[in-house]
Design an enzyme around this catalytic site. Structure first.
Site, PDB file in Angstrom:
ATOM      1  N   THR A 342       0.985  -0.994   0.298  1.00 15.81           N
ATOM      2  CA  THR A 342       0.344  -0.419  -0.403  1.00 15.81           C
ATOM      3  C   THR A 342       0.843   1.376  -0.120  1.00 15.81           C
ATOM      4  O   THR A 342       2.123   0.982   0.067  1.00 15.81           O
ATOM      5  CB  THR A 342      -0.903   0.246   0.576  1.00 15.81           C
ATOM      6  OG1 THR A 342      -1.422  -0.919   1.800  1.00 15.81           O
ATOM      7  CG2 THR A 342      -1.931   1.157   1.023  1.00 15.81           C
ATOM      8  N   GLY A 424       0.942  -1.445   4.643  1.00 18.53           N
ATOM      9  CA  GLY A 424       1.721  -2.716   5.478  1.00 18.53           C
ATOM     10  C   GLY A 424       0.695  -4.432   5.947  1.00 18.53           C
ATOM     11  O   GLY A 424       0.470  -4.908   7.023  1.00 18.53           O
ATOM     12  N   GLY A 425      -0.372  -3.964   4.965  1.00 16.89           N
ATOM     13  CA  GLY A 425      -1.707  -4.986   5.482  1.00 16.89           C
ATOM     14  C   GLY A 425      -1.612  -5.186   6.649  1.00 16.89           C
ATOM     15  O   GLY A 425      -2.092  -4.375   7.338  1.00 16.89           O
TER      16      GLY A 425
END
Length: 528
Positions: A342, A424-425
């Site tokens: 992202t 970073g999910g």
């Protein structure tokens, strides 16, 4: 290189690539506002950071208009194609993560730009906002070391995909290396067409027809009808109150709810020392409580009836959740990890407007489909759908997938406004909590709050590991204390992109601006 907090008074932009930050600042210097600057940053990142984001992905905005006006959010995210049903995936155990069947949702980023600009009656023309992105796409931009590393690691699974990935990102028959010039002339022409014809042309008209034709030829289920029926929407943000501040984040289908729960629970815990055991253990345990709720109740609002804001506004409910945290012992883990790469970015202007925004194509280079006629890299966000008849995040035509994306914003009682976030999910809520608590609760310098070592409960890129990973640099006694309390501790070495690319901007009540970027990224803060 040691980074320091950047200051300014008239405008500021932070982004995970310095060229994008400069593009946003130039818009502010030409009389634009923070929303217009953010569109310029978003477009530029699609060109200079294509491994992390692009106009073929989704985006979310949290906007503080200033002057005491209400904070609002924009969701530029697409739903599953009408043809994306269980029969399409017959013979599959899961939605593929690469290829045509992974490209199964509409891309909403451009609709988010349009909604954001409509919300502020934009004065600058689109060709000005997209100027730098077009220039970099046409003239080329030097590949960074981080981008080259990802291109090399993922090249084998990407170059075999149908479309123009290899022609665009491996023009010499190999992955681009650091310092190589990446040119994207087809994408440059697409951005020019958006500037000429308007942002709605992505979904209606000749450009939309080109996009749909490419997707159909490559085997994606996304059709012209799916594009034509898509729209971004405005929502009230989720919010919660802690000591000295009100926190805001995006509502589902994002995990903004989890980010707010973590900080609300930590606000109820005793933790006197920055980065001490009580601080790190407390946030990790708050993360577990938040994720347990998230992984059952957070998704497309049309398919859920959970009252997210009700919980965030209920002190007793939050007290009960906080009471589940053992101050000395780790709750057994794991839970299934959530993926995603992202770009978070933010902007502030001298008129008091502050923007927190985030966008993504999900995995590195998304589905791997690069559309030949438009140069757009299409996302694979819909690969997170479950192939199930019902239940959490089950695949349904039109349904919006669960999103790890969540842009954060805080209003402090003393008049400060803080925009912050990270890629970073699974790590996004955790990094947000680390940097915010360091700055807001413990009084750390803004840049120091981001540069300091971090932790991550859950997976790293390309792995399913669910250990508690910590960078080097903490007090040596902390690692042992966490292990003794039951955490499955894994030390992963010095600062690493595994921990995300964070950033933050703080606007003080007197108009002063402070900004910070992440040494783990290729980012920068641009200010005047």
């Amino acid at each position: 290189m040691t980074l320091t907090t950047i200051t300014g008074t008239r405008g500021m932009v932070t982004a995970p690539h310095f060229l994008a930050a400069e593009a946003g600042l130039s818009v502010l210097q030409d009389g634009g506002n923070a929303v217009e600057a953010t569109v310029a940053v978003s477009a530029c990142l699609a060109v200079v950071y294509p491994h992390m984001t692009g106009i073929g992905g989704d985006g979310f905005w949290v906007i503080d208009p200033g002057a005491g006006s209400a904070v609002y959010t924009i969701h530029g995210c697409g739903g599953a194609a009408a043809k994306a049903n269980l029969s399409l995936y017959s013979g599959h155990d899961a939605v593929p993560t690469r290829g045509p069947l992974a490209a199964n949702t509409v891309a909403g980023t451009i609709s988010g730009w349009a909604a954001a600009l409509d919300s502020i009656a934009s004065d600058l023309p689109l060709d000005r906002l997209l100027r730098d992105a077009i220039r970099h796409a046409e003239a080329g931009v030097a590949v960074t070391a981080g981008a080259a590393q990802i291109a090399a690691a993922k090249g084998a699974e990407l170059r075999s995909q149908p479309g123009a990935y290899a022609a665009t990102f491996e023009p010499e028959g190999r992955p681009l290396v650091a310092g190589d010039l990446l040119r994207q002339p087809v994408l440059a022409e697409t951005l020019r067409e958006l500037a000429r014809e308007g942002l709605d042309s992505f979904y209606n008209g000749a450009l939309a027809e080109q996009i749909a034709a490419d997707l159909a030829e490559l085997g994606s289920p996304v059709s012209l009808a799916d594009l034509e029926t898509h729209q971004a929407w405005f929502l009230d943000p989720l919010q919660t109150t802690i000591r000295n501040a009100t926190l805001y984040n995006s509502a589902p289908p994002t995990q903004g709810f989890a980010s707010l729960v973590i900080l609300a629970l930590f606000d109820r815990l005793a933790a006197e020392e920055t980065d001490g055991f009580d601080h790190v253990h407390g946030l990790v345990e708050a993360t577990k409580q938040a994720f347990l709720i998230r992984d059952v109740h957070v998704g497309d609002p049309a398919w859920h009836d959970f009252d997210w804001q009700g919980l965030l506004s209920d002190p007793d409910a939050l007290d009960d959740l906080a009471a589940r945290i053992d101050p000395a012992k780790a709750l057994p883990w794991p839970q299934p990890p959530q993926w995603g790469d992202t770009c978070w970015f933010g902007a502030a202007d001298e008129r008091g407007r502050v923007v927190s925004a985030i966008q993504s194509t999900y995995f590195e280079f998304g589905s791997g489909l690069v559309l030949p006629k438009t140069g757009i890299t299409w996302q694979n966000r819909g690969s997170s759908f479950r192939l199930a008849e019902s239940g959490w995040n089950a695949l349904k035509p039109g349904r919006k997938p669960f999103h790890t994306l969540n842009p954060a914003l805080a209003r402090f009682d003393d008049g400060r406004v803080m925009a912050y976030g990270t890629m970073g999910g699974e790590g996004q809520p955790q990094t947000q909590a680390a940097l915010f608590s360091r700055y807001a609760r413990y009084g750390a310098d803004l840049q120091a709050a981001i540069s300091a070592p971090r932790w991550l409960l859950g997976r790293t890129w390309g792995e399913q590991s669910t250990t508690l990973k910590l960078e080097d640099g903490f007090d040596p006694a902390l690692y042992q204390a966490l292990a003794t309390s039951g955490h499955d501790v894994e030390r992963i070495g010095p600062l690493t992109a595994t921990m995300g690319h964070a950033g933050a901007i703080v606007r003080h009540a007197d108009g002063r601006l402070e900004g910070a970027t992440d040494p783990r990224s290729d980012g920068g803060v641009a200010a005047w």
